[in-house]
Design an enzyme around this catalytic site. Structure first.
Site, PDB file in Angstrom:
ATOM      1  N   ASP A  69     100.181   6.664  63.173  1.00 58.03           N
ATOM      2  CA  ASP A  69     101.105   7.615  63.815  1.00 58.03           C
ATOM      3  C   ASP A  69     101.597   6.959  65.100  1.00 58.03           C
ATOM      4  OD1 ASP A  69     102.413  10.025  64.697  1.00 58.03           O
ATOM      5  OD2 ASP A  69     100.979  11.199  63.556  1.00 58.03           O
ATOM      6  N   ARG A  89      81.688   3.164  42.967  1.00 59.72           N
ATOM      7  CA  ARG A  89      81.202   3.511  41.630  1.00 59.72           C
ATOM      8  C   ARG A  89      80.088   2.655  41.061  1.00 59.72           C
ATOM      9  NH1 ARG A  89      87.284   3.956  39.888  1.00 59.72           N
ATOM     10  NH2 ARG A  89      87.276   2.442  41.571  1.00 59.72           N
ATOM     11  N   LYS A 109      80.153   5.224  53.717  1.00 59.21           N
ATOM     12  CA  LYS A 109      81.570   5.396  54.046  1.00 59.21           C
ATOM     13  C   LYS A 109      81.992   6.816  53.684  1.00 59.21           C
ATOM     14  CE  LYS A 109      85.237   3.661  51.566  1.00 59.21           C
ATOM     15  NZ  LYS A 109      86.351   4.599  51.467  1.00 59.21           N
ATOM     16  N   THR A 156      95.337  -2.755  48.795  1.00 60.44           N
ATOM     17  CA  THR A 156      95.242  -3.585  47.583  1.00 60.44           C
ATOM     18  C   THR A 156      96.047  -2.981  46.429  1.00 60.44           C
ATOM     19  OG1 THR A 156      93.097  -2.538  47.256  1.00 60.44           O
ATOM     20  CG2 THR A 156      93.082  -4.792  48.057  1.00 60.44           C
ATOM     21  N   ASP A 206      86.461   6.399  57.182  1.00 62.78           N
ATOM     22  CA  ASP A 206      87.628   5.695  56.638  1.00 62.78           C
ATOM     23  C   ASP A 206      88.803   6.658  56.520  1.00 62.78           C
ATOM     24  OD1 ASP A 206      89.310   4.034  55.155  1.00 62.78           O
ATOM     25  OD2 ASP A 206      88.213   4.317  53.277  1.00 62.78           O
ATOM     26  N   LYS A 264      91.999   5.854  58.014  1.00 66.31           N
ATOM     27  CA  LYS A 264      93.234   5.044  58.014  1.00 66.31           C
ATOM     28  C   LYS A 264      94.371   5.688  58.816  1.00 66.31           C
ATOM     29  CE  LYS A 264      92.346   2.915  53.464  1.00 66.31           C
ATOM     30  NZ  LYS A 264      91.227   3.695  52.905  1.00 66.31           N
TER      31      LYS A 264
HETATM   32  O1  C5P Z   1      84.342   2.780  43.467  1.00 59.41           O
HETATM   33  P1  C5P Z   1      84.823   1.563  44.174  1.00 59.41           P
HETATM   34  O2  C5P Z   1      83.732   0.509  44.389  1.00 59.41           O
HETATM   35  O3  C5P Z   1      86.066   0.964  43.572  1.00 59.41           O
HETATM   36  O4  C5P Z   1      85.183   2.098  45.633  1.00 59.41           O
HETATM   37  C1  C5P Z   1      85.835   1.309  46.596  1.00 59.41           C
HETATM   38  C2  C5P Z   1      86.072   2.110  47.847  1.00 59.41           C
HETATM   39  O5  C5P Z   1      86.815   1.291  48.763  1.00 59.41           O
HETATM   40  C3  C5P Z   1      86.893   3.382  47.627  1.00 59.41           C
HETATM   41  O6  C5P Z   1      86.432   4.340  48.591  1.00 59.41           O
HETATM   42  C4  C5P Z   1      88.309   2.952  47.970  1.00 59.41           C
HETATM   43  O7  C5P Z   1      89.086   4.009  48.458  1.00 59.41           O
HETATM   44  C5  C5P Z   1      88.059   1.927  49.078  1.00 59.41           C
HETATM   45  N1  C5P Z   1      89.138   0.939  49.249  1.00 59.41           N
HETATM   46  C6  C5P Z   1      89.549   0.095  48.221  1.00 59.41           C
HETATM   47  N2  C5P Z   1      90.562  -0.818  48.451  1.00 59.41           N
HETATM   48  C7  C5P Z   1      91.157  -0.875  49.656  1.00 59.41           C
HETATM   49  C8  C5P Z   1      90.745  -0.037  50.690  1.00 59.41           C
HETATM   50  C9  C5P Z   1      89.721   0.877  50.445  1.00 59.41           C
HETATM   51  O8  C5P Z   1      89.011   0.128  47.125  1.00 59.41           O
HETATM   52  N3  C5P Z   1      92.104  -1.776  49.864  1.00 59.41           N
END
Ligand code: C5P
Length: 232
Positions: free
Chosen positions: A64, A211, A32, A119, A59, A61
């Site tokens: 517009d 992460r 991603k 979220t 990604d 998002k």
């Molecule tokens: O590091 P982590 O596993 O928390 O990363 C989750 C990824 O998913 C990040 O790139 C974050 O921006 C993305 N994301 C999220 N929640 C959302 C939409 C996207 O955590 N509702």
């Protein structure tokens, strides 16, 4: 629709991203690319990672007026990504415009999914800042139904919502779920989390994992563990 683990490459530069992907040697995980990396490096980072043989979820998002989103999606389609997204709150005409712009002359196009409610938005902020007073779970389902009505392929949602989205929109409607953590891992700033195995049981089609893989002492081992737990 193939189940897969998508690694969120939330890095600030091309150097850091490619050094991370180099660790995978022969393997080509689905990655991603988000706003941070795309705005830092531009379309060339997409082309470079694609040329290395990875599938890409871009990604960005989009949100517009329909005509602007349609034109932007046409440009993104030319980058040959495998999946991209927009905000369902842009309304059905915007989503239809996006789909139109994304579809190439030969009829092919990347998978297009919608963000429902982020979220990071909870019931209180949704009511206070957006003046939306329905229960947030209902808002998420309504936005998912709108995405389906507009012809999109699926939504980004919490793994906790994936089962309900499939019930409402059908089992082929794709659910892409972030907020995944190993049972013995750090939760970090994610509030509602699930393990890869739980996300599988509840019916997520793709999990987005950042992460727990990118910050692991051995990212390749963490990725393989994720695949084992999620796909089997
Ligand atoms: O590091 P982590 O596993 O928390 O990363 C989750 C990824 O998913 C990040 O790139 C974050 O921006 C993305 N994301 C999220 N929640 C959302 C939409 C996207 O955590 N509702």
């Amino acid at each position: 629709m193939g189940k897969d683990v998508i690694i969120a490459c939330d890095f600030p530069s091309k150097e850091k991203t490619l050094a991370f992907l180099d660790k995978f040697e022969g393997k080509k995980p689905f990655v991603k690319i988000g706003m941070e990396l795309f705005y830092a490096e531009g379309p060339s980072i997409v082309k470079e990672i694609k040329a290395r043989g990875h599938k890409i979820f871009l990604d960005l998002k989009l949100h517009d007026i329909p005509n602007t989103v349609k034109s932007a999606m046409k440009v993104l389609s030319g980058l040959d990504v495998d999946m991209t997204n927009l905000h369902a709150s842009g309304t059905i005409p915007m989503m239809q415009g996006a789909l139109d712009g994304l579809t190439r002359e030969d009829g092919t196009r990347p998978i297009l999914i919608a963000v429902t409610q982020l979220t990071s938005t909870d019931q209180e902020t949704m009511e206070r800042d957006l003046l939306i007073h329905e229960p947030i779970a209902e808002v998420v389902m309504h936005y998912a139904s709108n995405a389906k009505a507009a012809g999109l392929d699926g939504v980004v949602c919490s793994p906790l919502e994936a089962g309900k989205v499939h019930e409402r929109c059908g089992k082929d409607f794709v659910t892409v779920t972030p907020g995944v953590r190993f049972a013995d891992g750090d939760v970090g700033d994610q509030k509602r989390v699930m393990t890869p195995a739980e996300a599988n049981r509840i019916g997520s089609d793709y999990i987005v994992v950042g992460r727990p893989i990118t910050a692991a002492a051995d990212p390749v081992a963490a990725y393989e563990r994720c695949c084992r737990e999620f796909i089997g």
